[in-house]
Design a protein around this motif. Structure first.
Motif, PDB file in Angstrom:
ATOM      1  N   ALA A  37     -69.972  52.883  -9.474  1.00 58.83           N
ATOM      2  CA  ALA A  37     -69.306  53.608 -10.691  1.00 58.83           C
ATOM      3  C   ALA A  37     -67.612  53.484 -10.654  1.00 58.83           C
ATOM      4  N   ARG A  38     -67.162  53.321  -9.526  1.00 54.62           N
ATOM      5  CA  ARG A  38     -65.752  52.883  -9.772  1.00 54.62           C
ATOM      6  C   ARG A  38     -65.400  51.652 -10.323  1.00 54.62           C
ATOM      7  N   ALA A  39     -66.400  50.502  -9.779  1.00 51.02           N
ATOM      8  CA  ALA A  39     -65.953  49.087 -10.159  1.00 51.02           C
ATOM      9  C   ALA A  39     -66.585  49.205 -11.581  1.00 51.02           C
ATOM     10  N   VAL A  40     -67.464  49.967 -11.987  1.00 50.47           N
ATOM     11  CA  VAL A  40     -68.103  49.740 -13.620  1.00 50.47           C
ATOM     12  C   VAL A  40     -66.762  50.384 -14.355  1.00 50.47           C
ATOM     13  N   VAL A  41     -66.239  51.349 -13.809  1.00 51.41           N
ATOM     14  CA  VAL A  41     -65.213  52.079 -14.845  1.00 51.41           C
ATOM     15  C   VAL A  41     -63.964  51.189 -14.755  1.00 51.41           C
ATOM     16  N   ARG A  42     -63.564  50.696 -13.426  1.00 54.86           N
ATOM     17  CA  ARG A  42     -62.341  49.725 -13.488  1.00 54.86           C
ATOM     18  C   ARG A  42     -62.683  48.591 -14.332  1.00 54.86           C
ATOM     19  N   GLU A  43     -63.654  47.791 -14.136  1.00 55.26           N
ATOM     20  CA  GLU A  43     -63.802  46.409 -14.921  1.00 55.26           C
ATOM     21  C   GLU A  43     -64.400  46.740 -16.114  1.00 55.26           C
ATOM     22  N   ARG A  44     -64.957  47.918 -16.662  1.00 54.75           N
ATOM     23  CA  ARG A  44     -65.716  47.863 -17.958  1.00 54.75           C
ATOM     24  C   ARG A  44     -66.871  47.252 -18.135  1.00 54.75           C
ATOM     25  N   LYS A  45     -67.584  46.871 -17.049  1.00 56.03           N
ATOM     26  CA  LYS A  45     -68.619  46.071 -17.056  1.00 56.03           C
ATOM     27  C   LYS A  45     -69.190  46.120 -15.520  1.00 56.03           C
ATOM     28  N   ILE A  46     -70.486  45.718 -15.381  1.00 56.67           N
ATOM     29  CA  ILE A  46     -71.003  45.558 -14.009  1.00 56.67           C
ATOM     30  C   ILE A  46     -70.570  44.207 -13.420  1.00 56.67           C
ATOM     31  N   PRO A  47     -69.478  44.415 -12.529  1.00 52.19           N
ATOM     32  CA  PRO A  47     -68.714  43.348 -12.000  1.00 52.19           C
ATOM     33  C   PRO A  47     -68.975  42.722 -11.015  1.00 52.19           C
ATOM     34  N   PHE A  48     -70.218  42.964 -10.206  1.00 49.90           N
ATOM     35  CA  PHE A  48     -70.228  42.459  -8.944  1.00 49.90           C
ATOM     36  C   PHE A  48     -71.861  42.250  -8.739  1.00 49.90           C
ATOM     37  N   GLU A  49     -72.255  41.583  -7.450  1.00 48.31           N
ATOM     38  CA  GLU A  49     -73.346  41.220  -7.238  1.00 48.31           C
ATOM     39  C   GLU A  49     -73.550  41.662  -5.857  1.00 48.31           C
ATOM     40  N   ILE A  50     -74.568  42.527  -5.244  1.00 48.03           N
ATOM     41  CA  ILE A  50     -74.563  42.588  -3.872  1.00 48.03           C
ATOM     42  C   ILE A  50     -76.034  42.327  -3.375  1.00 48.03           C
ATOM     43  N   TYR A  51     -75.979  41.509  -2.340  1.00 49.08           N
ATOM     44  CA  TYR A  51     -77.454  41.232  -2.059  1.00 49.08           C
ATOM     45  C   TYR A  51     -77.658  41.190  -0.538  1.00 49.08           C
ATOM     46  N   SER A  52     -78.836  40.951   0.064  1.00 51.75           N
ATOM     47  CA  SER A  52     -79.054  41.064   1.564  1.00 51.75           C
ATOM     48  C   SER A  52     -80.030  39.469   1.832  1.00 51.75           C
ATOM     49  N   PRO A  53     -79.283  38.673   2.290  1.00 56.14           N
ATOM     50  CA  PRO A  53     -80.112  37.405   2.414  1.00 56.14           C
ATOM     51  C   PRO A  53     -81.701  37.747   2.940  1.00 56.14           C
TER      52      PRO A  53
END
Length: 99
Positions: A37-53
């Protein structure tokens, strides 16, 4: 700062998988949603990808064989279980800053 409760509905199997991945990332689901939520508000978009190999049996075996070859090259292939456990203990102490 006021804190509220936020509920999300999802399938039980998805929740279980999500909790497992969050744990792999070192956080719980609540922390993950706050980070998101903080990243979306700050960037005004979905700004990252989190994944587990995805670790396959083949990749795990390949990594094991590489470590075994390295142990042979460094003359460590004949260590006893007690010696291995002592090495692990020392590494943990160093990581904690106890040494």
């Amino acid at each position: 700062m006021s804190v509220i409760t936020f509920s999300v509905r999802m399938e039980q199997s998805l929740k279980s998988q999500f909790d497992t991945l969050c744990s792999d990332f070192g956080m719980n689901a609540s922390t993950a949603f706050n980070v998101f939520a903080r990243a979306v508000v700050r960037e005004r978009k979905i700004p990252f990808e989190i994944y587990s190999p995805v670790i396959t049996r083949e990749k795990a075996m390949e990594a094991f064989l590489e470590l075994r070859d390295e142990a042979k090259r460094n003359g460590l292939q004949n260590m006893t279980l007690e010696e291995i456990n002592e090495e692990i203990h020392q590494a943990r102490l160093e990581a904690e800053g106890s040494l």
